[in-house]
Design an enzyme around this catalytic site. Structure first.
Site, mmCIF file in Angstrom:
data_model
loop_
_atom_site.group_PDB
_atom_site.id
_atom_site.type_symbol
_atom_site.label_atom_id
_atom_site.label_comp_id
_atom_site.label_asym_id
_atom_site.label_seq_id
_atom_site.Cartn_x
_atom_site.Cartn_y
_atom_site.Cartn_z
ATOM 1 N N HIS A 169 3.502 15.718 -5.827
ATOM 2 C CA HIS A 169 2.733 14.479 -6.030
ATOM 3 C C HIS A 169 1.820 14.171 -4.849
ATOM 4 C CE1 HIS A 169 4.975 12.854 -9.630
ATOM 5 N NE2 HIS A 169 5.692 13.912 -9.300
ATOM 6 N N ASP A 381 -4.585 11.051 0.195
ATOM 7 C CA ASP A 381 -3.659 10.610 -0.846
ATOM 8 C C ASP A 381 -3.604 11.664 -1.937
ATOM 9 O OD1 ASP A 381 -1.952 8.935 -2.257
ATOM 10 O OD2 ASP A 381 -3.221 7.165 -2.018
HETATM 11 P P1 ADP Z 1 2.070 5.939 -3.680
HETATM 12 O O1 ADP Z 1 2.651 6.882 -4.663
HETATM 13 O O2 ADP Z 1 1.747 6.592 -2.379
HETATM 14 O O3 ADP Z 1 2.915 4.738 -3.473
HETATM 15 P P2 ADP Z 1 0.074 5.145 -5.691
HETATM 16 O O4 ADP Z 1 -1.183 4.359 -5.554
HETATM 17 O O5 ADP Z 1 -0.077 6.401 -6.468
HETATM 18 O O6 ADP Z 1 0.650 5.400 -4.228
HETATM 19 O O7 ADP Z 1 1.150 4.272 -6.423
HETATM 20 C C1 ADP Z 1 1.550 3.031 -5.953
HETATM 21 C C2 ADP Z 1 2.276 2.295 -7.073
HETATM 22 O O8 ADP Z 1 2.947 1.195 -6.503
HETATM 23 C C3 ADP Z 1 1.354 1.780 -8.131
HETATM 24 O O9 ADP Z 1 1.928 1.936 -9.401
HETATM 25 C C4 ADP Z 1 1.179 0.300 -7.773
HETATM 26 O O10 ADP Z 1 0.991 -0.534 -8.881
HETATM 27 C C5 ADP Z 1 2.485 -0.011 -7.108
HETATM 28 N N1 ADP Z 1 2.280 -1.024 -6.047
HETATM 29 C C6 ADP Z 1 1.659 -0.864 -4.879
HETATM 30 N N2 ADP Z 1 1.680 -2.004 -4.158
HETATM 31 C C7 ADP Z 1 2.322 -2.901 -4.904
HETATM 32 C C8 ADP Z 1 2.694 -4.260 -4.717
HETATM 33 N N3 ADP Z 1 2.429 -4.943 -3.589
HETATM 34 N N4 ADP Z 1 3.363 -4.868 -5.710
HETATM 35 C C9 ADP Z 1 3.672 -4.186 -6.831
HETATM 36 N N5 ADP Z 1 3.368 -2.919 -7.057
HETATM 37 C C10 ADP Z 1 2.707 -2.269 -6.110
HETATM 38 O O1 F6P Z 2 3.739 9.513 -4.474
HETATM 39 C C1 F6P Z 2 4.266 9.836 -3.262
HETATM 40 C C2 F6P Z 2 5.619 9.182 -3.017
HETATM 41 O O2 F6P Z 2 6.187 9.695 -1.902
HETATM 42 C C3 F6P Z 2 6.600 9.345 -4.105
HETATM 43 O O3 F6P Z 2 7.281 10.537 -4.067
HETATM 44 C C4 F6P Z 2 7.456 8.172 -3.866
HETATM 45 O O4 F6P Z 2 8.105 7.718 -4.996
HETATM 46 C C5 F6P Z 2 6.477 7.125 -3.381
HETATM 47 O O5 F6P Z 2 5.491 7.819 -2.736
HETATM 48 C C6 F6P Z 2 7.163 6.027 -2.609
HETATM 49 O O6 F6P Z 2 7.873 6.505 -1.492
HETATM 50 P P1 F6P Z 2 9.421 6.323 -1.290
HETATM 51 O O7 F6P Z 2 10.105 7.019 -2.428
HETATM 52 O O8 F6P Z 2 9.681 6.931 0.033
HETATM 53 O O9 F6P Z 2 9.685 4.852 -1.332
#
Ligand code: ADP
Ligand code: F6P
Length: 532
Positions: A169, A381
């Site tokens: 991912h 990212d």
């Molecule tokens: P990562 O996998 O690195 O966390 P992504 O942008 O792919 O980054 O996914 C983040 C997810 O977490 C999204 O589904 C988003 O809606 C959720 N998210 C991020 N910040 C918040 C927040 N403050 N409150 C609720 N959901 C959040």
């Molecule tokens: O999308 C990348 C990622 O590391 C996922 O594997 C993971 O669910 C998410 O970010 C949040 O991180 P964590 O599982 O360490 O809270």
């Protein structure tokens, strides 16, 4: 070729639910992060088993709560318990203090502790054991992400002949970065024990192949349209690109609801109908939050006419708080927010509204709808699902997406979004300024295009194309579900491994002598995109 008649066994470090101990006993929460959002949608109606860690909650309640959470699903959630030491050395340590920074091109943040490596292998063996106890050789085992790169190796050592896929991912780094990893060859060899290895972008896939060529010269790689085929010591692995996505309707339908519209309207009113710039991230140094704040500061310095007319709402969900780099990041972000607010706040206007908490889905959707501009500027990212969620939620098609060229979503959404280099503060400031001046018509054209891409290349298509590349599976992820009764469905023939992109080209940015907020016109000063 093997025909897979069995179940899908999903294996990820995090389960979609998280169990926490609290004073009133253990409780279930929704996991945050992109993996949980995407897989939860892809797996919602899927029979099978999902193996993962249920978080730090301990005790007899965990089994009971998971069984209860499984009742509302078509699949069973099965927990792998991690001790405190494993959480510290495997999860926080190897996964998040070595692989996470290294794979995001930040090797100076890595802490190459050999104890972490030992814990990583031990925990990967534990996950493999859990999968081996559950899966038969007819099943397809789909392992996710950087926490679990050695699972296939341990499953093979235990004699499993099941087909296994792995999806990363996060990004995969170029050889000059990857080779810094002391355990680089072992990781590559372990990955080659999978039958299918999937990446978010062609760049990640090509980096992986370059690492194989540099570090495992005995491996060969050939074209196997539309993917690649890597071979070593009698084993073959398909290597492909599968950009992950969201369930478009899961965001678009509730976002269009009048209650969300009313909530969005309320947010806008409270922010004085200013241009609302929105950032939504996990608190992570890869997300470029300090850089974004500095860009916003530069915007306010360079374009004083925007002061009082624009507000940045930055929402961050707490993440990995026990890791020192994450603690420092929080301090840095909060100091910057207060410095910028200190520099620019005027009576009746605070330039940055900062929230450090998880938002409920309805509130998140209301912010997505209320926003004029989504400012998504990670330094690096894998994909960034927030960018796609923002587009899906844009029922009024009036928002502008500014996205980093270093997020997987950047190249994919480039025709409708404004792409920026997050290290170029002046460029980001200029992009915000351009977005403020964009005509309604151009915004709509761009957002329609973005929504079409996200709707078309949704998470269900992602899962299907991955499974299709895994071989002639008889199992398909279903969107509507089948009552959980049968696990055997035939996969539809779909072009696999396509990179979403569009032939359509959005209207170019027009002349922007215009209005960005009722009654305030501004003069166009320049363009970050050389399209003047
Ligand atoms: P990562 O996998 O690195 O966390 P992504 O942008 O792919 O980054 O996914 C983040 C997810 O977490 C999204 O589904 C988003 O809606 C959720 N998210 C991020 N910040 C918040 C927040 N403050 N409150 C609720 N959901 C959040
Ligand atoms: O999308 C990348 C990622 O590391 C996922 O594997 C993971 O669910 C998410 O970010 C949040 O991180 P964590 O599982 O360490 O809270």
């Amino acid at each position: 070729m093997t025909l897979i008649k069995g179940r899908l066994i999903n294996v990820s470090n995090r389960l979609p639910v998280l169990i926490r101990n609290s004073a009133s006993g253990a409780r279930v929460e929704r996991s945050s992060g992109g993996l949980a959002t995407a897989l939860n949608a892809a797996w919602r109606h899927q029979p099978g088993v999902w193996i993962g860690w249920a978080g730090p909650g301990q005790g007899p309640d965990v089994e009971h709560l998971l069984a209860k959470a499984s009742r509302r699903r078509f699949h069973t959630l099965q927990a792998v318990a991690l001790s405190e030491e494993e959480i510290a050395k495997f999860y926080s340590g190897f996964a998040n203090e070595i692989i996470w920074p290294l794979f995001h091109d930040m090797p100076s943040l890595c802490k190459f502790d050999p104890d972490y490596w030992e814990a990583y292998q031990r925990v990967n063996r534990k996950f493999a054991q859990a999968a081996a106890n559950t899966a038969t050789d007819d099943d397809f085992i789909w392992v996710h992400d950087y926490h679990l790169m050695s699972v296939a190796r341990y499953l093979r050592e235990a004699g499993s002949r099941a087909r296994m896929g792995f999806f990363l991912h996060i990004p995969f780094p170029a050889p000059d970065i990857f080779e810094k990893l002391p355990w680089r060859q072992c990781i590559l060899k372990s990955l080659l024990q999978f039958d299918l290895i999937g990446f978010q972008t062609d760049r990640d896939r090509n980096n992986f192949v370059s690492c194989l060529q540099r570090l495992l010269p005995e491996a060969t790689v050939e074209q196997n349209h539309p993917h690649l085929l890597a071979s070593m010591q009698g084993r073959q692995a398909v290597v492909g690109t599968f950009p992950i996505s969201i369930d478009f309707e899961e965001f678009a339908i509730p976002a269009a609801h009048p209650d969300v519209a009313a909530r969005a309207e309320n947010i806008r009113k409270q922010l004085l109908d200013n241009v609302l710039v929105l950032g939504v991230d996990r608190m992570d140094y890869t997300k470029g939050i300090p850089e974004r704040l500095k860009s916003f500061r530069l915007l306010l310095r360079r374009f004083p006419e925007l002061r009082r007319q624009i507000t940045l709402v930055q929402v961050v969900v707490p993440s990995r708080e026990e890791i020192p780099n994450y603690k420092e990041l929080r301090l840095e972000v909060e100091l910057l927010v207060s410095q910028i607010n200190g520099e620019f706040t005027e009576s009746g206007w605070v330039p940055i509204h900062y929230m450090h908490r998880n938002l409920g889905r309805a509130e998140l959707l209301a912010y997505y709808r209320a926003a004029d501009i989504a400012l998504i500027t990670p330094l690096k990212d894998g994909m960034n699902l927030v960018a796609k969620e923002f587009c899906a939620a844009q029922a009024d098609e009036r928002g502008v997406l500014i996205v980093s060229e270093f997020a997987g979503a950047g190249p994919e959404l480039r025709h409708g979004a404004i792409l920026v280099n997050p290290n170029d503060f002046a460029g980001v400031a200029q992009a915000i300024h351009d977005a403020c001046l964009m005509t309604t018509e151009e915004k709509r054209t761009r957002m329609r295009l973005l929504r079409t891409i996200v709707k078309d290349h949704n998470v269900h298509r992602w899962a299907r194309s991955f499974l299709q590349a895994a071989g002639p599976l008889e199992t398909e992820l279903t969107k509507s579900g089948n009552g959980g009764a049968s696990k055997i469905l035939t996969i539809r023939k779909q072009p696999s491994g396509e990179i979403p992109g569009v032939a359509l080209v959005a209207a170019s940015m027009g002349a922007r002598q215009g209005q960005y907020s009722a009654g305030h016109s501004i003069r166009r000063i320049g363009s970050a995109h050389g399209d003047d």
